[in-house]
Design a protein around this motif. Structure first.
Motif, PDB file in Angstrom:
ATOM      1  N   TRP A 206      27.084-109.980  74.775  1.00 45.98           N
ATOM      2  CA  TRP A 206      27.406-110.915  73.706  1.00 45.98           C
ATOM      3  C   TRP A 206      28.191-110.156  72.637  1.00 45.98           C
ATOM      4  N   LEU A 207      29.307-110.709  72.233  1.00 43.62           N
ATOM      5  CA  LEU A 207      30.111-110.075  71.190  1.00 43.62           C
ATOM      6  C   LEU A 207      30.261-111.039  70.023  1.00 43.62           C
ATOM      7  N   ALA A 208      29.733-110.652  68.866  1.00 47.26           N
ATOM      8  CA  ALA A 208      29.796-111.483  67.662  1.00 47.26           C
ATOM      9  C   ALA A 208      30.645-110.789  66.612  1.00 47.26           C
TER      10      ALA A 208
ATOM     11  N   GLU B  95      33.116 -99.767  78.729  1.00 45.60           N
ATOM     12  CA  GLU B  95      33.199 -99.242  80.097  1.00 45.60           C
ATOM     13  C   GLU B  95      32.489 -97.899  80.213  1.00 45.60           C
ATOM     14  N   GLU B  96      32.587 -97.101  79.135  1.00 42.08           N
ATOM     15  CA  GLU B  96      31.943 -95.781  79.138  1.00 42.08           C
ATOM     16  C   GLU B  96      30.433 -95.877  78.937  1.00 42.08           C
ATOM     17  N   LYS B  97      30.000 -96.800  78.093  1.00 37.81           N
ATOM     18  CA  LYS B  97      28.597 -96.844  77.664  1.00 37.81           C
ATOM     19  C   LYS B  97      27.704 -97.703  78.555  1.00 37.81           C
ATOM     20  N   LEU B  98      28.257 -98.746  79.180  1.00 40.64           N
ATOM     21  CA  LEU B  98      27.416 -99.660  79.956  1.00 40.64           C
ATOM     22  C   LEU B  98      26.972 -99.009  81.260  1.00 40.64           C
ATOM     23  N   PRO B  99      25.741 -99.274  81.691  1.00 34.21           N
ATOM     24  CA  PRO B  99      25.230 -98.664  82.920  1.00 34.21           C
ATOM     25  C   PRO B  99      25.897 -99.190  84.185  1.00 34.21           C
ATOM     26  N   ASP B 100      26.450-100.412  84.125  1.00 34.52           N
ATOM     27  CA  ASP B 100      27.092-100.994  85.302  1.00 34.52           C
ATOM     28  C   ASP B 100      28.576-101.249  85.036  1.00 34.52           C
ATOM     29  N   ALA B 101      29.324-101.466  86.101  1.00 39.07           N
ATOM     30  CA  ALA B 101      30.754-101.748  85.965  1.00 39.07           C
ATOM     31  C   ALA B 101      30.963-103.058  85.199  1.00 39.07           C
ATOM     32  N   LEU B 102      32.065-103.161  84.480  1.00 38.56           N
ATOM     33  CA  LEU B 102      32.336-104.330  83.626  1.00 38.56           C
ATOM     34  C   LEU B 102      32.257-105.661  84.377  1.00 38.56           C
ATOM     35  N   PRO B 103      32.772-105.773  85.617  1.00 35.85           N
ATOM     36  CA  PRO B 103      32.693-107.068  86.317  1.00 35.85           C
ATOM     37  C   PRO B 103      31.268-107.502  86.661  1.00 35.85           C
ATOM     38  N   GLY B 104      30.289-106.640  86.409  1.00 35.97           N
ATOM     39  CA  GLY B 104      28.911-106.993  86.714  1.00 35.97           C
ATOM     40  C   GLY B 104      28.219-107.794  85.625  1.00 35.97           C
ATOM     41  N   TYR B 105      28.944-108.108  84.532  1.00 39.26           N
ATOM     42  CA  TYR B 105      28.347-108.815  83.398  1.00 39.26           C
ATOM     43  C   TYR B 105      29.062-110.153  83.144  1.00 39.26           C
ATOM     44  N   ASP B 106      28.330-111.056  82.504  1.00 36.73           N
ATOM     45  CA  ASP B 106      28.946-112.244  81.919  1.00 36.73           C
ATOM     46  C   ASP B 106      29.140-111.963  80.435  1.00 36.73           C
ATOM     47  N   TYR B 107      30.277-112.436  79.887  1.00 32.47           N
ATOM     48  CA  TYR B 107      30.639-112.126  78.506  1.00 32.47           C
ATOM     49  C   TYR B 107      30.699-113.402  77.669  1.00 32.47           C
ATOM     50  N   PHE B 108      30.056-113.360  76.505  1.00 32.49           N
ATOM     51  CA  PHE B 108      30.075-114.472  75.561  1.00 32.49           C
ATOM     52  C   PHE B 108      30.632-113.946  74.238  1.00 32.49           C
ATOM     53  N   LEU B 109      31.784-114.469  73.840  1.00 34.72           N
ATOM     54  CA  LEU B 109      32.487-113.973  72.665  1.00 34.72           C
ATOM     55  C   LEU B 109      32.586-115.059  71.598  1.00 34.72           C
ATOM     56  N   CYS B 110      32.234-114.724  70.362  1.00 35.34           N
ATOM     57  CA  CYS B 110      32.372-115.662  69.257  1.00 35.34           C
ATOM     58  C   CYS B 110      32.774-114.896  68.008  1.00 35.34           C
ATOM     59  N   GLY B 111      33.934-115.216  67.486  1.00 34.25           N
ATOM     60  CA  GLY B 111      34.441-114.531  66.308  1.00 34.25           C
ATOM     61  C   GLY B 111      35.902-114.873  66.096  1.00 34.25           C
ATOM     62  N   PRO B 112      36.544-114.222  65.147  1.00 35.43           N
ATOM     63  CA  PRO B 112      37.962-114.484  64.898  1.00 35.43           C
ATOM     64  C   PRO B 112      38.811-114.252  66.142  1.00 35.43           C
TER      65      PRO B 112
END
Length: 419
Positions: free
Chosen positions: A301-303, A373-390
Motif C-alpha cells: 500500500w502506498l499512501a 525491489e531491494e528491500k522486499l523479500p519477494d520479487a515485485l510481481p509477487g505483490y498487489d499494489y494499492f496507490l493513493c496520493g497525488p
C-alpha cells in the motif's frame, strides 16, 4: 483501475450508430454530407455519455471501476466531442440543398444554434480544463454544458431533412439519446440525487496538522460502506451549498462517520477556519471501488499525504487474525504531516502481517520502486499494489512497476481528484 466494460459499451453504441447511418443514408446524400453528419452524431453521442456519467449513478460504477474512473471518462468524452464537433462544423456543407424552403428554415434556424453551441462548448471546455479556476467558481460555470447540449438538440431537430432524417434508424437512435441525455442533465442539475442523501450531525471537529477530522453522528439511517470508499459531503447552511467528495476514514462498524480533510483549496480552507460542531451535514454515497480486500495475500500500500485515508479505514476494520502480508508505505513531506501515524503504528503491533514504513522527504526518503525491489523479500510481481496520493507521485511509481514486470491488473489506484 479503469474497467473496460463501460468503454466497450460506448464504443458499441457509436459503432451501431455509424453502421445504421451509413447503411441507411438517404439517396440524396452526397458522401460529404453523409460523413460530416455522421461525425456530428458521434459528437452528440459522446456528449450524451458525459451527461449520463454526470448523474453519478452507482450501477454504472461496476462498468467503469468506480466513480473516479467515471469522471475521467466523462472528461475524455467531453473533450472528444469537441474534436468531432469541429470536424463536423468545418466539413458540413454550408449551403442549403436544392429544394429546401429557405424561408421555413430561417424561422427556426438550425445553423445559428449550432454556431452558438460550438462557441459555448469551446468556452466551457476551456474553463473545465483550466486548473487555476477554483472549484466553487468552476462548478456553476460547468453547468453551461447543459446549454450546449440543448442547443445541439435544437440544432439537429430543426435541421433540413437532408441533414437529419428524423425517422431514419440512426435518427431515431439520436432522438432516444437526446431524451436520455436531457433527462440525465435535469436529474443532475436539479439535485434529484439529493433525495438519497443521509442527514448527519457534525458531532466534533478534531484538529490535526494542516487537516481537520469531521466526526459525523447519524440523525437517522446509518450509511453502509466498504473500507476505501468515499462520499460527497454537503454542509447545510448559507454559503455551504456545495458537495465535495472525501474518502471515509472510519471503519464500517463505527457508530460515527469520519472524514479527514486536508486544506487543498478554498472550500477546505473554509472548513478549517469557519466550520463549527453542531450543524447538519448531508452525506451521499458511498462511491468507489478502491477495495484492498480484492487483492492477494501479499500487498503493498502506498499512501501520499492525505491519501492515507482509505488505508486508515481499512486498517481500523482489520481483525487480529488477518493473514495478509501488507507493507504500508506512508510518504509525507515531514513527520508532523503524517496524520494518525501513532495510531497506525499501534495497529501494526496487533496485526502481525502489517508493516508501517514512514518516508519523509525532508529527510531524503522517497517512495521509489528500485528501493522496494531491494528491500522486499519477494520479487515485485509477487505483490498487489494499492496507490493513493497525488498523481505526480502515483503516476511515475505505477509506470516504474510496470517496467519491472508488474501487471497492470496488480496495480490499483484511486484517481484522487475529479477535475
Amino acid at each position: 483501475m479503469l474497467r473496460k466494460q463501460g468503454v466497450y459499451a460506448i464504443i458499441v453504441i457509436i459503432a451501431l450508430f455509424m453502421a445504421l447511418h451509413l447503411a441507411f443514408a438517404p439517396e440524396a446524400h452526397e458522401p460529404r454530407t453523409t460523413g460530416t453528419t455522421m461525425l456530428g452524431g458521434i459528437a452528440f453521442l459522446l456528449m450524451t455519455t458525459s451527461m449520463i456519467l454526470s448523474t453519478r449513478a452507482r450501477f454504472l460504477e461496476d462498468l467503469f471501476g468506480g466513480l473516479d474512473r467515471m469522471y475521467q471518462v466523462h472528461k475524455v468524452t467531453g473533450t472528444m466531442s469537441l474534436i468531432f464537433v469541429l470536424i463536423h462544423f468545418f466539413g458540413v456543407p454550408k449551403e442549403l440543398p436544392a429544394g429546401v424552403d429557405e424561408i421555413a428554415n430561417a424561422l427556426v434556424p438550425s445553423a445559428p444554434m449550432g454556431m452558438i453551441a460550438l462557441i459555448v462548448l469551446v468556452l466551457s471546455l476551456a474553463i473545465t480544463l483550466n486548473r487555476k479556476i477554483s472549484y466553487s467558481r468552476w462548478r456553476p460555470m460547468h453547468k453551461l454544458m447543459g446549454l450546449v447540449y440543448f442547443l445541439v438538440i435544437g440544432h439537429f431537430m430543426t435541421a433540413p431533412a437532408i441533414f437529419y432524417e428524423r425517422f431514419s434508424t440512426s435518427g431515431i437512435l439520436i432522438f432516444i439519446a437526446a431524451i436520455i441525455g436531457a433527462g440525465s442533465f435535469l436529474y443532475s442539475v436539479f439535485g434529484m440525487n439529493r433525495k438519497t442523501a443521509l442527514p448527519y450531525k457534525l458531532a466534533a471537529i478534531n484538529a490535526h496538522e494542516r487537516a481537520k477530522e469531521l466526526v459525523l453522528a447519524p440523525m437517522g439511517a446509518k450509511m453502509s460502506f466498504t473500507p476505501g470508499q468515499f462520499a460527497f459531503v454537503e454542509v447545510a447552511g448559507k454559503d455551504w451549498n456545495e458537495p465535495h467528495p472525501f474518502t471515509i476514514s472510519s471503519a464500517p462498524d463505527e457508530d460515527n462517520l469520519r472524514f479527514t480533510i486536508k486544506v487543498l483549496g478554498d472550500w477546505t480552507r473554509k472548513v478549517r477556519e469557519e466550520l463549527e460542531a453542531g450543524g447538519e451535514v448531508k452525506v451521499r454515497g458511498p462511491y468507489g471501488r478502491f477495495d484492498m480486500s480484492k487483492g492477494g495475500n501479499k500487498q503493498i500500500w502506498l499512501a501520499g499525504g492525505i491519501g492515507i485515508t482509505p488505508f486508515l479505514s481499512t486498517i481500523r476494520n482489520m481483525k487480529d487474525d488477518d493473514e495478509r502480508d501488507i507493507h504500508l508505505v506512508y510518504a509525507t513531506r515531514e513527520e508532523k504531516e503524517a496524520l494518525f501515524l501513532d495510531e497506525l503504528l499501534d495497529h501494526a503491533k496487533r496485526l502481525k502481517g502489517l508493516k508501517i514504513i514512514p518516508l519523509f522527504s525532508d529527510e531524503g526518503n522517497f517512495a521509489r520502486v528500485d528501493i522496494m525491489e531491494e528491500k522486499l523479500p519477494d520479487a515485485l510481481p509477487g505483490y498487489d499494489y494499492f496507490l493513493c496520493g497525488p498523481k505526480a507521485m502515483t503516476g511515475p511509481i505505477s509506470k516504474d512497476l510496470k517496467a519491472k514486470g508488474v501487471s497492470h491488473k496488480q496495480i490499483h489506484m484511486e484517481a484522487f481528484e475529479f477535475r
